[in-house]
Design a protein around this motif. Structure first.
Motif, PDB file in Angstrom:
ATOM      1  N   HIS A  12       0.900  -1.139  -0.093  1.00  0.00           N
ATOM      2  CA  HIS A  12      -0.006   0.008  -0.003  1.00  0.00           C
ATOM      3  C   HIS A  12       0.946   1.467  -0.064  1.00  0.00           C
ATOM      4  O   HIS A  12       0.445   2.350   0.189  1.00  0.00           O
ATOM      5  CB  HIS A  12      -0.952   0.097   1.349  1.00  0.00           C
ATOM      6  N   THR A  13       2.255   1.250  -0.187  1.00  0.00           N
ATOM      7  CA  THR A  13       2.979   2.452   0.048  1.00  0.00           C
ATOM      8  C   THR A  13       2.638   3.430  -0.831  1.00  0.00           C
ATOM      9  O   THR A  13       2.497   4.567  -0.535  1.00  0.00           O
ATOM     10  CB  THR A  13       4.362   1.913  -0.280  1.00  0.00           C
ATOM     11  N   GLU A  14       2.356   3.174  -2.137  1.00  0.00           N
ATOM     12  CA  GLU A  14       2.187   4.248  -3.089  1.00  0.00           C
ATOM     13  C   GLU A  14       0.859   4.844  -3.079  1.00  0.00           C
ATOM     14  O   GLU A  14       0.668   6.087  -3.615  1.00  0.00           O
ATOM     15  CB  GLU A  14       2.155   3.586  -4.551  1.00  0.00           C
ATOM     16  N   GLU A  15      -0.069   4.350  -2.163  1.00  0.00           N
ATOM     17  CA  GLU A  15      -1.221   4.923  -1.962  1.00  0.00           C
ATOM     18  C   GLU A  15      -1.114   6.499  -0.916  1.00  0.00           C
ATOM     19  O   GLU A  15      -1.662   7.296  -1.071  1.00  0.00           O
ATOM     20  CB  GLU A  15      -2.216   4.164  -1.289  1.00  0.00           C
ATOM     21  N   PHE A  16      -0.018   6.242  -0.220  1.00  0.00           N
ATOM     22  CA  PHE A  16       0.138   7.430   0.781  1.00  0.00           C
ATOM     23  C   PHE A  16       1.336   8.103   0.491  1.00  0.00           C
ATOM     24  O   PHE A  16       1.675   9.078   1.117  1.00  0.00           O
ATOM     25  CB  PHE A  16       0.368   6.444   2.171  1.00  0.00           C
ATOM     26  N   PHE A  17       2.378   7.593  -0.204  1.00  0.00           N
ATOM     27  CA  PHE A  17       3.729   8.125  -0.390  1.00  0.00           C
ATOM     28  C   PHE A  17       4.137   8.277  -1.811  1.00  0.00           C
ATOM     29  O   PHE A  17       3.833   7.234  -2.466  1.00  0.00           O
ATOM     30  CB  PHE A  17       4.791   7.546   0.583  1.00  0.00           C
ATOM     31  N   ASP A  18       4.920   9.181  -2.421  1.00  0.00           N
ATOM     32  CA  ASP A  18       5.462   9.294  -3.668  1.00  0.00           C
ATOM     33  C   ASP A  18       6.615   8.238  -3.642  1.00  0.00           C
ATOM     34  O   ASP A  18       7.913   8.826  -3.705  1.00  0.00           O
ATOM     35  CB  ASP A  18       5.812  10.224  -4.055  1.00  0.00           C
ATOM     36  N   LEU A  71       0.229  -5.132  11.309  1.00  0.00           N
ATOM     37  CA  LEU A  71      -0.316  -4.183  10.487  1.00  0.00           C
ATOM     38  C   LEU A  71      -1.271  -4.462   9.485  1.00  0.00           C
ATOM     39  O   LEU A  71      -2.273  -3.702   9.034  1.00  0.00           O
ATOM     40  CB  LEU A  71       0.837  -3.391   9.521  1.00  0.00           C
ATOM     41  N   LYS A  72      -1.321  -5.698   9.068  1.00  0.00           N
ATOM     42  CA  LYS A  72      -2.354  -6.324   8.444  1.00  0.00           C
ATOM     43  C   LYS A  72      -3.696  -6.415   8.996  1.00  0.00           C
ATOM     44  O   LYS A  72      -4.694  -6.257   8.610  1.00  0.00           O
ATOM     45  CB  LYS A  72      -2.036  -7.798   7.665  1.00  0.00           C
ATOM     46  N   ARG A  73      -3.735  -6.636  10.312  1.00  0.00           N
ATOM     47  CA  ARG A  73      -4.848  -6.712  11.157  1.00  0.00           C
ATOM     48  C   ARG A  73      -5.359  -5.334  11.280  1.00  0.00           C
ATOM     49  O   ARG A  73      -6.637  -5.188  11.343  1.00  0.00           O
ATOM     50  CB  ARG A  73      -4.451  -7.405  12.471  1.00  0.00           C
ATOM     51  N   PHE A  74      -4.537  -4.400  11.532  1.00  0.00           N
ATOM     52  CA  PHE A  74      -5.005  -3.012  11.767  1.00  0.00           C
ATOM     53  C   PHE A  74      -5.596  -2.518  10.462  1.00  0.00           C
ATOM     54  O   PHE A  74      -6.843  -1.814  10.612  1.00  0.00           O
ATOM     55  CB  PHE A  74      -3.856  -2.231  12.384  1.00  0.00           C
ATOM     56  N   PHE A  75      -4.984  -2.772   9.458  1.00  0.00           N
ATOM     57  CA  PHE A  75      -5.523  -2.492   7.989  1.00  0.00           C
ATOM     58  C   PHE A  75      -6.869  -3.319   7.906  1.00  0.00           C
ATOM     59  O   PHE A  75      -7.968  -2.248   7.578  1.00  0.00           O
ATOM     60  CB  PHE A  75      -4.745  -2.943   6.854  1.00  0.00           C
ATOM     61  N   LEU A 116      -1.157   1.897   7.555  1.00  0.00           N
ATOM     62  CA  LEU A 116       0.143   2.448   8.327  1.00  0.00           C
ATOM     63  C   LEU A 116      -0.160   2.745   9.803  1.00  0.00           C
ATOM     64  O   LEU A 116      -1.296   3.290   9.977  1.00  0.00           O
ATOM     65  CB  LEU A 116       0.760   3.617   7.472  1.00  0.00           C
ATOM     66  N   VAL A 117       0.898   2.655  10.441  1.00  0.00           N
ATOM     67  CA  VAL A 117       0.919   3.168  12.158  1.00  0.00           C
ATOM     68  C   VAL A 117       2.072   4.072  12.161  1.00  0.00           C
ATOM     69  O   VAL A 117       3.004   4.096  11.317  1.00  0.00           O
ATOM     70  CB  VAL A 117       0.830   1.992  12.752  1.00  0.00           C
ATOM     71  N   ILE A 118       2.225   4.862  13.248  1.00  0.00           N
ATOM     72  CA  ILE A 118       3.296   5.476  13.731  1.00  0.00           C
ATOM     73  C   ILE A 118       4.032   4.427  14.257  1.00  0.00           C
ATOM     74  O   ILE A 118       3.790   3.374  14.878  1.00  0.00           O
ATOM     75  CB  ILE A 118       2.958   6.495  15.017  1.00  0.00           C
ATOM     76  N   ASN A 119       5.549   4.615  13.950  1.00  0.00           N
ATOM     77  CA  ASN A 119       6.355   3.726  14.839  1.00  0.00           C
ATOM     78  C   ASN A 119       7.695   4.385  15.200  1.00  0.00           C
ATOM     79  O   ASN A 119       8.336   5.140  14.252  1.00  0.00           O
ATOM     80  CB  ASN A 119       6.961   2.839  13.586  1.00  0.00           C
ATOM     81  N   THR A 120       8.086   4.466  16.347  1.00  0.00           N
ATOM     82  CA  THR A 120       8.965   5.106  16.801  1.00  0.00           C
ATOM     83  C   THR A 120       9.632   4.318  17.757  1.00  0.00           C
ATOM     84  O   THR A 120       9.272   3.093  18.473  1.00  0.00           O
ATOM     85  CB  THR A 120       8.640   6.419  17.902  1.00  0.00           C
TER      86      THR A 120
END
Length: 416
Positions: free
Chosen positions: A268-274, A343-347, A354-358
């Motif tokens: 799903h990267t290109e849906e949210f980022f260039d 992440l797949k379960r969250f989706f 996506l989630v915040i990851n720090t």
């Protein structure tokens, strides 16, 4: 390396108004990217301070000390230094491509942690592929030394599938079994629920993130390098408007302006980022896709950092910078295993991939290594949930006396 991130994180709030002064007085940059500093302005060779009085005079005042308020000057200085840094990186990259003719670039060294500069090199299209060593700073030199001996001194060959690296997602550190974790928690008197089946664990944690809770995620082997990549992470829902300042002040104990990185399902990267390339080691800052952007009111220099933070820049404000960019980690099932499945379960629950990851750490301290480290950090912060292997702890169920160090930590840092 921490200074590199502080520079990048503050730069979007400023303008590069000091770029001309820097190029005129502080640094001489050649076409090939080599440079010479004017040491009249720097004090690090003979003092524990980076810059001296002449630097302060050039930039209209002394350097900011820790915990002092951040002013527009600091924002503009950061933007100006970042601009010059990117110029040097681009010149080196161009010279490298022109002189070698090679299509692929490998980067290491502390400045390779400058994710904005890395993103610029990628977007310039100078190379077909870029790979950045995930422990690019001094610690990563150990890996370089080992490879040098293995290949060049001992004569061992190299092999590659021309598709993926051999660093195993950088999960090269220690790990703890579920039995070890359960024994530790029992001995500590912590209250927890065990989820021996992974499905139950993923369901519970995904629900917590979707509810706006902050989750400590301690799973498998520890990462090699300064980034939490899904082994020792703190996770949050990037859709929540105030989560950036809340996680900074109440969990990380650091300045509220500091942005967070995102972990996104690779597909799903290109849906949210260039971004069409993999970024498994969180070392690229890339533009947020137009479809995800919002249009807040016009920003002017008179607005404070806190005022700008409250403006919603995208549909995922928790990871979006003021310049509509974000630091990106792509998550795939081969490298990331259980983290990918979370992440797949969250989706599946939210429609958000996506989630915040720090990093699972408190400002000024290293990333947690052991279950004891994780439990201590969990108890002294406002983290809501801790997923420690198959065990899940809720803050509301822990004994209040276990959090006696909280005030000691909080009093060290300026709170907005």
């Amino acid at each position: 390396n921490s200074g590199e991130y502080e520079l990048m994180e503050l730069a979007p709030y400023g303008q590069p108004v000091y770029r001309g002064k820097i190029l005129k007085h502080l640094i001489d940059i050649k076409e090939d990217g080599s440079f010479r500093l004017n040491m009249e302005y720097f004090a690090y060779c003979y003092s524990d301070a980076m810059v001296g009085h002449k630097f302060a005079n050039l930039f209209n005042g002394p350097r900011r000390t820790p915990e002092e308020p951040i002013t527009q000057r600091e924002m503009d200085l950061a933007a100006s230094i970042q601009s010059v840094t990117e110029e040097i990186m681009l010149r080196i990259a161009r010279f490298t491509r022109e002189t070698t003719g090679l299509a692929n670039l490998v980067m290491a060294g502390g400045v390779a942690f400058n994710c904005c500069g890395n993103g610029r090199i990628l977007r310039e299209g100078l190379f077909d592929k870029i790979w950045i060593q995930p422990a690019a700073g001094d610690a990563g030199g150990a890996l370089g030394a080992a490879l040098f001996v293995h290949h060049q001194l001992l004569g061992n060959g190299r092999s590659s599938d021309n598709r993926s690296d051999r660093q195993a997602g950088s999960f090269l550190g220690p790990e703890f079994s579920d039995n070890e974790i359960r024994r530790f928690l029992e001995a500590s008197g912590a209250v927890y629920k065990d989820y021996p089946e992974e499905d139950g664990l993923l369901e519970r944690v995904a629900d917590a993130i979707a509810a706006g809770q902050v989750v400590g995620w301690f799973q498998g082997r520890m990462e090699f390098g300064p980034h939490a990549l899904g082994g020792r992470s703190i996770l949050g829902d990037a859709r929540v408007a105030d989560i950036q300042s809340r996680m900074n002040l109440k969990v990380k104990f650091r300045e509220s302006f500091r942005p967070f990185a995102s972990s996104v399902l690779w597909e799903h990267t290109e849906e949210f980022f260039d971004l069409s390339e993999e970024s498994p080691y969180m070392l690229l800052v890339m533009p947020v896709a137009e479809a995800q952007r919002l249009n807040p009111e016009k920003v002017d220099a008179g607005k404070t950092i806190l005022e700008r933070l409250k403006m919603k820049w995208s549909k995922v404000p928790g990871i979006t910078r003021l310049d509509y960019s974000a630091r990106v980690q792509t998550v795939d099932p081969v490298r990331h295993g259980r983290y990918y499945r979370l992440l797949k379960r969250f989706f599946d629950k939210t429609g958000c991939p996506l989630v915040i990851n720090t990093s699972f750490s408190i400002r000024g301290e290293p990333i947690v290594q052991s279950p004891a480290d994780a439990l201590r950090y969990f108890l002294v912060t406002d983290m809501d949930v801790l997923a420690l292997g198959s065990c899940v702890l809720l803050k509301t169920e822990q004994a209040a006396g276990d959090r006696q160090d909280r005030e000691r930590y909080m009093n060290q840092f300026e709170q907005d």
